[in-house]
Design an enzyme around this catalytic site. Structure first.
Site, PDB file in Angstrom:
ATOM      1  N   GLY A  60       0.842  -1.182   0.000  1.00  0.00           N
ATOM      2  CA  GLY A  60       0.000   0.000   0.000  1.00  0.00           C
ATOM      3  C   GLY A  60       0.883   1.239   0.000  1.00  0.00           C
ATOM      4  O   GLY A  60       1.929   1.265  -0.649  1.00  0.00           O
ATOM      5  N   GLU A  61       0.491   2.246   0.737  1.00  0.00           N
ATOM      6  CA  GLU A  61       1.263   3.486   0.873  1.00  0.00           C
ATOM      7  C   GLU A  61       1.864   3.534   2.274  1.00  0.00           C
ATOM      8  O   GLU A  61       1.138   3.693   3.258  1.00  0.00           O
ATOM      9  CB  GLU A  61       0.372   4.702   0.639  1.00  0.00           C
ATOM     10  CG  GLU A  61      -0.183   4.824  -0.768  1.00  0.00           C
ATOM     11  CD  GLU A  61       0.870   5.284  -1.762  1.00  0.00           C
ATOM     12  OE1 GLU A  61       1.933   5.762  -1.325  1.00  0.00           O
ATOM     13  OE2 GLU A  61       0.630   5.141  -2.977  1.00  0.00           O
ATOM     14  N   SER A  62       3.175   3.408   2.369  1.00  0.00           N
ATOM     15  CA  SER A  62       3.804   3.335   3.688  1.00  0.00           C
ATOM     16  C   SER A  62       3.607   4.612   4.498  1.00  0.00           C
ATOM     17  O   SER A  62       3.473   4.564   5.724  1.00  0.00           O
ATOM     18  CB  SER A  62       5.295   3.015   3.553  1.00  0.00           C
ATOM     19  OG  SER A  62       5.981   4.048   2.855  1.00  0.00           O
ATOM     20  N   CYS A  92       6.093  -5.283   0.338  1.00  0.00           N
ATOM     21  CA  CYS A  92       6.182  -3.960  -0.274  1.00  0.00           C
ATOM     22  C   CYS A  92       6.163  -2.859   0.799  1.00  0.00           C
ATOM     23  O   CYS A  92       7.135  -2.674   1.507  1.00  0.00           O
ATOM     24  CB  CYS A  92       5.089  -3.771  -1.317  1.00  0.00           C
ATOM     25  SG  CYS A  92       5.438  -2.444  -2.494  1.00  0.00           S
ATOM     26  N   ARG A 126      12.590   3.616  -0.402  1.00  0.00           N
ATOM     27  CA  ARG A 126      11.211   3.588  -0.904  1.00  0.00           C
ATOM     28  C   ARG A 126      11.180   3.829  -2.418  1.00  0.00           C
ATOM     29  O   ARG A 126      12.002   4.557  -2.955  1.00  0.00           O
ATOM     30  CB  ARG A 126      10.379   4.683  -0.229  1.00  0.00           C
ATOM     31  CG  ARG A 126      10.317   4.600   1.288  1.00  0.00           C
ATOM     32  CD  ARG A 126       9.505   5.752   1.880  1.00  0.00           C
ATOM     33  NE  ARG A 126       9.952   7.046   1.384  1.00  0.00           N
ATOM     34  CZ  ARG A 126       9.199   7.868   0.653  1.00  0.00           C
ATOM     35  NH1 ARG A 126       7.960   7.531   0.343  1.00  0.00           N
ATOM     36  NH2 ARG A 126       9.684   9.019   0.251  1.00  0.00           N
ATOM     37  N   ILE A 162       5.589  -3.239  -7.760  1.00  0.00           N
ATOM     38  CA  ILE A 162       4.753  -2.077  -8.028  1.00  0.00           C
ATOM     39  C   ILE A 162       5.201  -0.950  -7.105  1.00  0.00           C
ATOM     40  O   ILE A 162       4.985  -1.006  -5.901  1.00  0.00           O
ATOM     41  CB  ILE A 162       3.263  -2.394  -7.798  1.00  0.00           C
ATOM     42  CG1 ILE A 162       2.829  -3.611  -8.627  1.00  0.00           C
ATOM     43  CG2 ILE A 162       2.393  -1.174  -8.126  1.00  0.00           C
ATOM     44  CD1 ILE A 162       1.442  -4.116  -8.282  1.00  0.00           C
ATOM     45  N   ARG A 163       5.854   0.044  -7.663  1.00  0.00           N
ATOM     46  CA  ARG A 163       6.423   1.135  -6.854  1.00  0.00           C
ATOM     47  C   ARG A 163       7.195   0.542  -5.672  1.00  0.00           C
ATOM     48  O   ARG A 163       7.071   0.985  -4.529  1.00  0.00           O
ATOM     49  CB  ARG A 163       5.328   2.078  -6.369  1.00  0.00           C
ATOM     50  CG  ARG A 163       4.584   2.791  -7.469  1.00  0.00           C
ATOM     51  CD  ARG A 163       3.538   3.724  -6.907  1.00  0.00           C
ATOM     52  NE  ARG A 163       4.147   4.790  -6.122  1.00  0.00           N
ATOM     53  CZ  ARG A 163       3.465   5.645  -5.359  1.00  0.00           C
ATOM     54  NH1 ARG A 163       2.155   5.529  -5.278  1.00  0.00           N
ATOM     55  NH2 ARG A 163       4.090   6.565  -4.673  1.00  0.00           N
ATOM     56  N   HIS A 221       4.865  -8.489  -4.388  1.00  0.00           N
ATOM     57  CA  HIS A 221       3.512  -8.858  -3.984  1.00  0.00           C
ATOM     58  C   HIS A 221       3.190 -10.296  -4.397  1.00  0.00           C
ATOM     59  O   HIS A 221       2.546 -10.506  -5.432  1.00  0.00           O
ATOM     60  CB  HIS A 221       2.495  -7.927  -4.649  1.00  0.00           C
ATOM     61  CG  HIS A 221       2.586  -6.496  -4.258  1.00  0.00           C
ATOM     62  ND1 HIS A 221       1.791  -5.936  -3.289  1.00  0.00           N
ATOM     63  CD2 HIS A 221       3.370  -5.496  -4.728  1.00  0.00           C
ATOM     64  CE1 HIS A 221       2.082  -4.648  -3.169  1.00  0.00           C
ATOM     65  NE2 HIS A 221       3.033  -4.360  -4.028  1.00  0.00           N
ATOM     66  N   GLU A 223       0.964 -12.129  -3.269  1.00  0.00           N
ATOM     67  CA  GLU A 223      -0.481 -12.359  -3.139  1.00  0.00           C
ATOM     68  C   GLU A 223      -1.258 -11.998  -4.398  1.00  0.00           C
ATOM     69  O   GLU A 223      -2.419 -12.401  -4.539  1.00  0.00           O
ATOM     70  CB  GLU A 223      -1.039 -11.566  -1.952  1.00  0.00           C
ATOM     71  CG  GLU A 223      -1.126 -10.070  -2.132  1.00  0.00           C
ATOM     72  CD  GLU A 223       0.195  -9.339  -1.967  1.00  0.00           C
ATOM     73  OE1 GLU A 223       0.212  -8.109  -2.129  1.00  0.00           O
ATOM     74  OE2 GLU A 223       1.211  -9.992  -1.682  1.00  0.00           O
TER      75      GLU A 223
END
Length: 242
Positions: A60-62, A92, A126, A162-163, A221, A223
């Site tokens: 997600g967004e850390s 991630c 990051r 992803i990012r 990821h 999952e």
């Protein structure tokens, strides 16, 4: 004619895994744990940490996770549980949250640096592989996996980035489980300040999966691809079998 036999069901893992549900791809982790016979529960409050055998911190967004875990009173209880030995897997953004040090922490509007939960003696950068448009996939050798379903333990892991962060440095107690080889490492993404590409990062192998004791982290990821062996490794860690 004899009917074809059905695949053997996955045996129950006998564990309860919490998934930090303040933000990120929570449902995918819950589905993966349940496909392995475990019970997965979302965690949004400190009271919901009681009774879990392990915890997943999803992608997600850390920066958002940092703010929300503190807002909801989860940060300090989580730090205490991590220090006390609770098995935790971070993917991630979860890897970022488990890192002791960030190479490039974000800052809020008051200039306060981003915080992590810590626990893994490592330095993480990051968005190291670039922005959303630089997302990519790679087949990785991954140590410590067991055969799960039709996937053999020695088969490569199809990793989706992803990012994604990468690990720039690990301490002596941190085991490297997987790396993106230098030949497959994309060019560095834009600099955090937007002034063009970073020029200080050479195309070398990048660490993307680590373990230290009861803590496991990947910058990708598993999952989202149907890859279950990383979660299966985490369940074995919880049960003291890995």
């Amino acid at each position: 004619m004899t009917a074809p036999s059905s695949p053997a069901p996955t045996p129950p893992s006998g564990v309860v895994v919490g998934v930090l549900a303040v933000q990120g791809d929570v449902r995918e982790h819950i589905a993966t744990i349940e496909s392995l016979g475990g019970r997965a529960v979302p965690v949004r409050r400190a009271s919901e940490l009681a009774g879990i055998d392990g915890l997943i911190i999803p992608g997600g967004e850390s920066t958002t996770m940092d703010k929300l875990t503190r807002t909801f009173g989860l940060a300090e209880p989580l730090r205490g549980l991590i220090a006390g030995g609770l098995p935790v897997y971070g993917s991630c953004a979860g890897m970022i949250m488990l890192s002791d040090v960030l190479a490039d922490p974000s800052a809020d509007r008051l200039g306060n640096p981003q915080q992590t939960l810590g626990g893994l003696d490592m330095v993480v950068r990051r968005n190291a592989f670039g922005r959303q448009r630089e997302s990519f996939e790679a087949d990785l050798a991954f140590d410590g996996l067991a055969t799960t379903g039709s996937a053999d333990g020695g088969d490569p892991v199809r990793a989706v980035f992803i990012r994604a962060p990468w690990v720039e440095k690990v301490g002596e107690g941190v085991e490297v489980l997987a790396q993106v080889p230098a030949s497959e490492t994309p060019q560095p993404g834009p600099a955090p300040d937007g002034d063009g590409a970073r020029t200080d990062l050479e195309p070398v192998a990048r660490i993307v999966a680590v373990r230290s004791g009861n803590l496991l982290a990947t910058s990708f990821h598993p999952e989202v691809t149907g890859e279950r062996r990383v979660h299966e490794l985490f369940i074995r860690m919880i049960r003291g079998e890995a």
